[in-house]
Write a protein that holds these residues in place. Sequence first.
Motif, PDB file in Angstrom:
ATOM      1  N   ALA A 159       3.383  -5.854  23.419  1.00  5.91           N
ATOM      2  CA  ALA A 159       4.593  -5.933  24.241  1.00  5.91           C
ATOM      3  C   ALA A 159       5.696  -4.988  23.790  1.00  5.91           C
ATOM      4  O   ALA A 159       6.766  -4.955  24.396  1.00  5.91           O
ATOM      5  N   MET A 160       5.434  -4.214  22.726  1.00 12.04           N
ATOM      6  CA  MET A 160       6.467  -3.311  22.213  1.00 12.04           C
ATOM      7  C   MET A 160       6.483  -2.013  23.014  1.00 12.04           C
ATOM      8  O   MET A 160       5.476  -1.296  23.059  1.00 12.04           O
ATOM      9  N   PRO A 161       7.600  -1.669  23.625  1.00 16.28           N
ATOM     10  CA  PRO A 161       7.679  -0.418  24.380  1.00 16.28           C
ATOM     11  C   PRO A 161       7.346   0.778  23.502  1.00 16.28           C
ATOM     12  O   PRO A 161       7.754   0.853  22.341  1.00 16.28           O
ATOM     13  N   GLY A 162       6.558   1.696  24.068  1.00 15.31           N
ATOM     14  CA  GLY A 162       6.233   2.933  23.366  1.00 15.31           C
ATOM     15  C   GLY A 162       4.896   2.924  22.675  1.00 15.31           C
ATOM     16  O   GLY A 162       4.346   3.991  22.373  1.00 15.31           O
ATOM     17  N   THR A 163       4.331   1.744  22.382  1.00 16.61           N
ATOM     18  CA  THR A 163       3.030   1.728  21.707  1.00 16.61           C
ATOM     19  C   THR A 163       1.947   2.159  22.684  1.00 16.61           C
ATOM     20  O   THR A 163       1.969   1.803  23.858  1.00 16.61           O
ATOM     21  N   ASP A 164       0.975   2.956  22.183  1.00 11.19           N
ATOM     22  CA  ASP A 164      -0.090   3.428  23.077  1.00 11.19           C
ATOM     23  C   ASP A 164      -1.395   2.704  22.769  1.00 11.19           C
ATOM     24  O   ASP A 164      -1.502   1.946  21.796  1.00 11.19           O
ATOM     25  N   ALA A 165      -2.405   2.957  23.599  1.00 14.15           N
ATOM     26  CA  ALA A 165      -3.673   2.230  23.500  1.00 14.15           C
ATOM     27  C   ALA A 165      -4.364   2.466  22.160  1.00 14.15           C
ATOM     28  O   ALA A 165      -4.984   1.552  21.602  1.00 14.15           O
ATOM     29  N   HIS A 166      -4.252   3.668  21.616  1.00 17.84           N
ATOM     30  CA  HIS A 166      -4.908   3.969  20.345  1.00 17.84           C
ATOM     31  C   HIS A 166      -4.215   3.248  19.183  1.00 17.84           C
ATOM     32  O   HIS A 166      -4.881   2.759  18.267  1.00 17.84           O
ATOM     33  N   ASP A 203      14.796  -0.794  19.065  1.00 13.46           N
ATOM     34  CA  ASP A 203      14.170   0.547  19.084  1.00 13.46           C
ATOM     35  C   ASP A 203      13.861   1.023  17.664  1.00 13.46           C
ATOM     36  O   ASP A 203      12.756   1.495  17.377  1.00 13.46           O
ATOM     37  N   ALA A 204      14.835   0.898  16.773  1.00 14.81           N
ATOM     38  CA  ALA A 204      14.644   1.361  15.393  1.00 14.81           C
ATOM     39  C   ALA A 204      13.558   0.542  14.703  1.00 14.81           C
ATOM     40  O   ALA A 204      12.704   1.089  13.981  1.00 14.81           O
ATOM     41  N   ALA A 205      13.550  -0.779  14.939  1.00 20.61           N
ATOM     42  CA  ALA A 205      12.561  -1.642  14.291  1.00 20.61           C
ATOM     43  C   ALA A 205      11.150  -1.339  14.800  1.00 20.61           C
ATOM     44  O   ALA A 205      10.187  -1.311  14.016  1.00 20.61           O
ATOM     45  N   ILE A 206      11.014  -1.107  16.103  1.00 16.80           N
ATOM     46  CA  ILE A 206       9.700  -0.777  16.670  1.00 16.80           C
ATOM     47  C   ILE A 206       9.199   0.558  16.110  1.00 16.80           C
ATOM     48  O   ILE A 206       8.018   0.699  15.781  1.00 16.80           O
ATOM     49  N   THR A 207      10.098   1.527  15.985  1.00 18.15           N
ATOM     50  CA  THR A 207       9.724   2.817  15.386  1.00 18.15           C
ATOM     51  C   THR A 207       9.216   2.626  13.962  1.00 18.15           C
ATOM     52  O   THR A 207       8.207   3.222  13.562  1.00 18.15           O
ATOM     53  N   GLU A 208       9.880   1.762  13.195  1.00 21.69           N
ATOM     54  CA  GLU A 208       9.448   1.480  11.814  1.00 21.69           C
ATOM     55  C   GLU A 208       8.053   0.863  11.791  1.00 21.69           C
ATOM     56  O   GLU A 208       7.216   1.216  10.955  1.00 21.69           O
ATOM     57  N   VAL A 209       7.795  -0.062  12.706  1.00 20.65           N
ATOM     58  CA  VAL A 209       6.484  -0.716  12.755  1.00 20.65           C
ATOM     59  C   VAL A 209       5.395   0.295  13.112  1.00 20.65           C
ATOM     60  O   VAL A 209       4.316   0.320  12.498  1.00 20.65           O
TER      61      VAL A 209
END
Length: 592
Positions: A200-207, A175-181
């Motif tokens: 495939a990363m949870p939370g990323t949106d189409a934009h 979770d923390a790493a995905i937020t950083e990306v």
Amino acid sequence: MSDLIQQLKQQLARSPQDPELYYELGRQYLRLKQADPAEQAFMQSLNLAPDHPQILMQLGNVASLRADESGAAQYFRLSLAQNPNQADVHFNLANSLRQLGDNATAIKHYQQSLQLAPQDAECHNNLGNAYREQGQLDLAVGAYARAIKLDPQLLHAKVHWIHQKQHMADWQGLDAAITEVRQALQQNPQALIPPFAFLAMPGTDAHEQLACASAWAQQRYGHIPGLPARAPKPGNERIKLAYVSSDFRRHPLAYLLTDVIAAHDRQEFEVFLYSNARDDLSAERQAFVAAADHWVDIFSMTDAEVAMQMRAAGIDILVDLTGYTQHSRSGITAYRPARSHINWLGYPGSMGKVNGRPLFDAIIVDATLSQVAVNEQTIVLPCYQPNNAQRPAALAGTRTQHGLPEQDFVFCCLNQSFKITPEIFGSWMRILQQVPGSVLWLLQCNQWATQNLQQQALAAGIAINRLVFAPRTTIAEHITRQQHADLMLDTSPYNAHTTASDALWQGVPLLTVAGDTFPARVSASLLKHIGLDDCICADWTTLEQRAIHLAKDKQALASLKAAVKAQANALFKPEVFCRLLEQAYQQQLSLA
């Protein structure tokens, strides 16, 4: 032309026998990604300083810029023959060998490079890539972690670390790493993030996914000069249609597209298959060869060479079936060799923009997927996913032979392990808690995922033996064995794609939730196409309730299975699909 290049040329006019001036001129052209003048300058330098290892290395770099990795490897080896203690040359040779599919030798050269330059974060990252492609995921994650420790700003190493941890179902720290990306992408539009892993990363949106794809495309292809535009096509000629893929082999693509390609009306279309796959001697590859009018093996050709060949062949429409997945050849499209360029099927999302314009002119979608933001013009079909009329068949065996209970309820999700998130797995565990005796049938992807998922089940109070792992087998056996499942549960944000149609082919119902991104809406698009909208749940709580209800209500399940059996055949009509696809191609060409 840069001032420095102009100055170097003036100095060369005064000192035409100075190899260092030619070398520096070549470096400046290489920095600008201008391969031809760079090569000329380095060759001049080499003529004046024969066998100089650094000049040989730079000629290898020019070949790499052209995507001529075989030629590049040859130059790097010549350089190392002159001086074996060059960390950068070992690194570059390893990169070329990886591109050529020789990961075992690549690993040795990465290791030699790191012996000479142990603080090279990029080398640790690329070593991780080679380990990953060898299936050594634990070593890959370790190499990525070392890269990140040496250079916390090395974003693509962080993305690789996340994605391989997802493959291993090791969710600690994700979770923390995905937020950083995501923050890095927001703060730096040029952030280099591999687009497929980002999907495939949870939370990323189409934009965000659009921004990620564009940054990647710009970095990779922004320097490529497009070929001159072509005149509109005369109306009385056959349309020359080129499909480009790295997967014309034993691969899920074979069970989706072969029949559609074979069904093209040869009075209207001339079909070229451009294959970037090594010959795996499979029946699937032979079926692709038979389906084509022209088979062009491009594995050893550069993107520029393929583009020129397409232009010479008069290709009207290029359809890229690989996108930003493994062994991408999307650089071909950057040269604009055809009249129209279409993104379809291989990569579930937009390919982004290069120099302010979409890399691809169009993307094939359907009504469900057309709601997602993309850069390309949308071509809307009744369903975006094609399928052959038949799937490979084998003996199904018994439930017991597959380690499944004969009588109890079998939930399944035979998606790859990177698609399983903690939230989804938690949902599945709650379902198992409510359905005594039931099991969850999963794909045995790798040893680490198996162990981690078993530990997660125990932590949720579920006995390990209620997770049943299906071993890797032939595709025919894999597809046929799915008939033993009662109900398939989907994943998010990356749905089942071919796996969804495999299950529906076997009459297994599928429950999903339609997300906001392309890969999160594919299952919904298939279910809508066959009139099973009730299987598209409003949210994951609703999906859990519906799964539990179906497991406990035999009549409701039997009714749903009957509907799947009756309606799923709409997915498996390649002739019908092909006629609609051809109409779309003709309309697209009229707009080009």
